[in-house]
Design a protein around this motif. Structure first.
Motif, mmCIF file in Angstrom:
data_model
loop_
_atom_site.group_PDB
_atom_site.id
_atom_site.type_symbol
_atom_site.label_atom_id
_atom_site.label_comp_id
_atom_site.label_asym_id
_atom_site.label_seq_id
_atom_site.Cartn_x
_atom_site.Cartn_y
_atom_site.Cartn_z
ATOM 1 N N LYS A 180 -18.330 6.880 -4.992
ATOM 2 C CA LYS A 180 -19.089 5.658 -5.368
ATOM 3 C C LYS A 180 -18.387 5.047 -6.409
ATOM 4 O O LYS A 180 -19.963 3.836 -6.578
ATOM 5 N N THR A 181 -16.880 4.756 -6.975
ATOM 6 C CA THR A 181 -16.188 4.007 -8.066
ATOM 7 C C THR A 181 -16.520 2.222 -6.763
ATOM 8 O O THR A 181 -15.479 2.881 -5.614
ATOM 9 N N LEU A 182 -17.341 1.281 -7.002
ATOM 10 C CA LEU A 182 -16.582 0.251 -6.698
ATOM 11 C C LEU A 182 -15.994 -0.935 -7.653
ATOM 12 O O LEU A 182 -15.749 -0.351 -8.460
ATOM 13 N N SER A 183 -15.026 -1.329 -6.735
ATOM 14 C CA SER A 183 -13.953 -2.609 -6.884
ATOM 15 C C SER A 183 -14.195 -3.706 -7.168
ATOM 16 O O SER A 183 -15.562 -3.754 -6.839
ATOM 17 N N LEU A 184 -14.324 -4.452 -8.027
ATOM 18 C CA LEU A 184 -14.921 -5.648 -7.591
ATOM 19 C C LEU A 184 -15.532 -6.236 -6.330
ATOM 20 O O LEU A 184 -16.305 -6.825 -6.726
ATOM 21 N N PHE A 185 -14.471 -6.560 -5.510
ATOM 22 C CA PHE A 185 -14.444 -6.518 -4.457
ATOM 23 C C PHE A 185 -15.969 -6.442 -3.892
ATOM 24 O O PHE A 185 -16.559 -6.947 -2.909
ATOM 25 N N GLN A 186 -16.033 -5.091 -3.714
ATOM 26 C CA GLN A 186 -17.486 -3.849 -3.394
ATOM 27 C C GLN A 186 -18.269 -4.839 -4.221
ATOM 28 O O GLN A 186 -19.075 -4.939 -3.556
ATOM 29 N N LEU A 187 -18.897 -4.424 -5.692
ATOM 30 C CA LEU A 187 -19.233 -5.026 -5.503
ATOM 31 C C LEU A 187 -20.176 -6.290 -5.354
ATOM 32 O O LEU A 187 -21.493 -5.860 -5.317
ATOM 33 N N PHE A 188 -18.673 -7.400 -5.683
ATOM 34 C CA PHE A 188 -19.377 -8.736 -5.179
ATOM 35 C C PHE A 188 -20.494 -8.619 -3.444
ATOM 36 O O PHE A 188 -21.031 -9.030 -3.729
ATOM 37 N N LYS A 189 -20.054 -7.907 -2.540
ATOM 38 C CA LYS A 189 -19.827 -8.194 -1.244
ATOM 39 C C LYS A 189 -21.224 -7.223 -1.057
ATOM 40 O O LYS A 189 -22.266 -7.751 -0.874
ATOM 41 N N ALA A 190 -21.494 -6.151 -2.233
ATOM 42 C CA ALA A 190 -23.191 -5.549 -2.398
ATOM 43 C C ALA A 190 -23.408 -5.907 -3.142
ATOM 44 O O ALA A 190 -25.350 -6.066 -2.808
ATOM 45 N N LEU A 192 -24.442 -9.541 -2.818
ATOM 46 C CA LEU A 192 -24.345 -10.961 -2.355
ATOM 47 C C LEU A 192 -25.545 -12.056 -3.308
ATOM 48 O O LEU A 192 -25.282 -12.923 -2.978
ATOM 49 N N ALA A 193 -26.449 -11.375 -3.025
ATOM 50 C CA ALA A 193 -28.097 -11.736 -3.147
ATOM 51 C C ALA A 193 -27.822 -12.307 -4.306
ATOM 52 O O ALA A 193 -28.772 -13.562 -4.382
ATOM 53 N N THR A 194 -27.615 -11.533 -5.457
ATOM 54 C CA THR A 194 -28.064 -11.985 -7.037
ATOM 55 C C THR A 194 -26.664 -12.497 -8.058
ATOM 56 O O THR A 194 -27.084 -13.113 -8.825
ATOM 57 N N ILE A 195 -25.506 -12.282 -7.074
ATOM 58 C CA ILE A 195 -24.244 -12.635 -7.705
ATOM 59 C C ILE A 195 -24.323 -14.193 -7.127
ATOM 60 O O ILE A 195 -23.581 -14.233 -6.315
ATOM 61 N N HIS A 196 -23.860 -15.628 -8.490
ATOM 62 C CA HIS A 196 -24.460 -16.299 -8.122
ATOM 63 C C HIS A 196 -23.494 -17.369 -8.504
ATOM 64 O O HIS A 196 -22.817 -18.800 -8.483
ATOM 65 N N SER A 197 -22.724 -17.018 -9.714
ATOM 66 C CA SER A 197 -22.319 -17.818 -10.598
ATOM 67 C C SER A 197 -21.002 -16.107 -11.463
ATOM 68 O O SER A 197 -21.178 -15.015 -11.633
ATOM 69 N N ALA A 198 -19.889 -16.611 -12.315
ATOM 70 C CA ALA A 198 -19.594 -16.393 -13.253
ATOM 71 C C ALA A 198 -19.887 -15.014 -14.218
ATOM 72 O O ALA A 198 -20.054 -14.430 -14.400
ATOM 73 N N ASP A 199 -21.274 -15.833 -14.926
ATOM 74 C CA ASP A 199 -22.071 -15.223 -15.818
ATOM 75 C C ASP A 199 -23.106 -13.790 -15.444
ATOM 76 O O ASP A 199 -23.389 -12.742 -15.689
ATOM 77 N N ASP A 200 -23.429 -14.395 -13.632
ATOM 78 C CA ASP A 200 -24.241 -13.809 -13.151
ATOM 79 C C ASP A 200 -23.523 -12.276 -13.196
ATOM 80 O O ASP A 200 -24.261 -10.856 -12.852
ATOM 81 N N ALA A 202 -20.708 -11.162 -14.663
ATOM 82 C CA ALA A 202 -20.021 -10.574 -16.195
ATOM 83 C C ALA A 202 -21.954 -9.683 -16.452
ATOM 84 O O ALA A 202 -21.820 -8.470 -16.673
ATOM 85 N N GLN A 203 -22.968 -9.698 -15.951
ATOM 86 C CA GLN A 203 -24.277 -9.847 -16.722
ATOM 87 C C GLN A 203 -24.323 -8.641 -16.439
ATOM 88 O O GLN A 203 -24.811 -6.838 -16.149
ATOM 89 N N MET A 204 -23.450 -8.896 -14.957
ATOM 90 C CA MET A 204 -24.155 -7.355 -13.960
ATOM 91 C C MET A 204 -22.977 -5.992 -14.407
ATOM 92 O O MET A 204 -23.523 -4.740 -14.447
ATOM 93 N N LEU A 205 -21.685 -6.334 -15.038
ATOM 94 C CA LEU A 205 -21.205 -5.078 -15.114
ATOM 95 C C LEU A 205 -20.805 -5.185 -16.584
ATOM 96 O O LEU A 205 -20.667 -4.376 -17.475
ATOM 97 N N GLY A 206 -22.354 -5.613 -17.128
ATOM 98 C CA GLY A 206 -22.303 -5.278 -18.755
ATOM 99 C C GLY A 206 -20.845 -5.634 -19.788
ATOM 100 O O GLY A 206 -20.649 -5.675 -20.677
ATOM 101 N N VAL A 207 -19.797 -6.796 -19.627
ATOM 102 C CA VAL A 207 -19.302 -7.524 -19.663
ATOM 103 C C VAL A 207 -19.615 -9.598 -20.232
ATOM 104 O O VAL A 207 -19.895 -9.716 -19.915
ATOM 105 N N SER A 208 -18.518 -9.557 -21.108
ATOM 106 C CA SER A 208 -18.692 -10.794 -21.666
ATOM 107 C C SER A 208 -18.553 -11.685 -20.540
ATOM 108 O O SER A 208 -16.842 -11.163 -20.008
#
Length: 288
Positions: A180-190, A192-200, A202-208
């Motif tokens: 169940k562990t996702l890389s950043l590449f996989q997380l982004f691909k999964a 796509l509809a909600t990640i439109h920027s680096a801020d998006d 970072a927020q999804m990952l819970g980091v700055s």
């Protein structure tokens, strides 16, 4: 991983084909680990392939996809950004895949063709001799197009010693589900509809955003590089499957088709229509 491959593969003093094929010569379904052995209990080569693709924990995603010939293509999708290592792992993955496949179904044709994103210094002739089918370089996505004949083959019966062990492995792996562990590449691909920027992201990952930037920099990438690679890979996959540019633009988060077409040309050097035309010869019915 890059450090390992720099010493075993990327070193210019090493004969890459000799190193790769010598390694593959010692691989079979038993030596390749519990998942490979468990897959032998599933009845057919197709079921075995799908099981391994779902459960192996690797630096890439092995993505089975039904193709227009009614067979299965196995796509090699990276979980990271590193172009040279990506091409290296494509060769490593596919050669090992064939070595395991031949260990339990020797003699028959396994694939119609094998495609790579780029060459790794091994000649096309050498690779075609090993795979037993045409090989192509310069493809948007690396993949194996398996023959329906091979997929339909039954996996051979295991001997009395291995059968109960393989069955135990299969039950355990099926019970725990895929990793169940996702890389950043996989997380982004999964997402796509909600990640439109680096801020998006970072927020999804819970980091700055600063932490995200540092994390990507350690991988030799940036948010813009990651965004481009994920969207290009997904766009190529959808274009080859005959999806409309309007649907692809929407899926990838573009405001309209024109924006998507402009971005795709800047990424790949071709328009979506040109890319699709270049794939036509792969979509023709195959002689079984």
């Amino acid at each position: 991983m890059r450090h390992i491959f720099e010493h075993t593969w990327l070193d210019q003093r090493i004969d890459r084909s000799q190193s790769l094929f010598a390694h593959a010569a010692h691989i079979n379904y038993r030596s390749f680990g519990a998942i490979s052995l468990a897959s032998m209990t599933l009845g057919s080569c197709e079921n075995s392939l799908l099981f391994c693709a779902k459960n192996f924990l690797t630096p890439w995603s092995a993505v089975p996809e039904l193709n227009r010939q009614g067979s299965i293509s196995l796509l090699h999708i990276p979980k990271f950004y590193d172009p040279e290592l990506r091409a290296t792992l494509e060769h490593f993955h596919f050669v090992n895949c064939f070595a395991v496949s031949r260990s339990h179904t020797p003699g028959g044709p396994i694939a119609h063709r094998v495609r790579f994103t780029r060459s790794c210094g091994i000649s096309k002739t050498t690779l075609e001799r090993f795979f037993g089918c045409p090989v192509y370089f310069g493809e948007g996505i690396a993949q194996i197009d398996f023959t329906r004949q091979w997929l339909n083959q039954a996996t051979p019966a295991l001997d009395a010693e291995l059968a109960p062990v393989a069955g135990q492995h299969a039950r355990r792996i099926l019970a725990q589900g895929p990793p169940k562990t996702l890389s950043l590449f996989q997380l982004f691909k999964a997402n796509l509809a909600t990640i439109h920027s680096a801020d998006d992201m970072a927020q999804m990952l819970g980091v700055s955003r600063r932490t995200l930037t540092r994390t990507l920099a350690r991988q030799g990438a940036s948010y813009s590089i990651l965004s481009r690679e994920v969207r290009l890979t997904e766009a190529c996959r959808m274009l080859r499957n005959g999806e409309t540019t309007a649907l692809i633009a929407e899926h990838l988060g573009f405001s309209d088709e024109r924006s998507f077409r402009r971005a795709f040309r800047s990424w790949s050097g071709d328009s979506p229509a040109e890319y699709r035309r270049g794939q036509r010869h792969f979509l023709q019915p195959l002689v079984q």
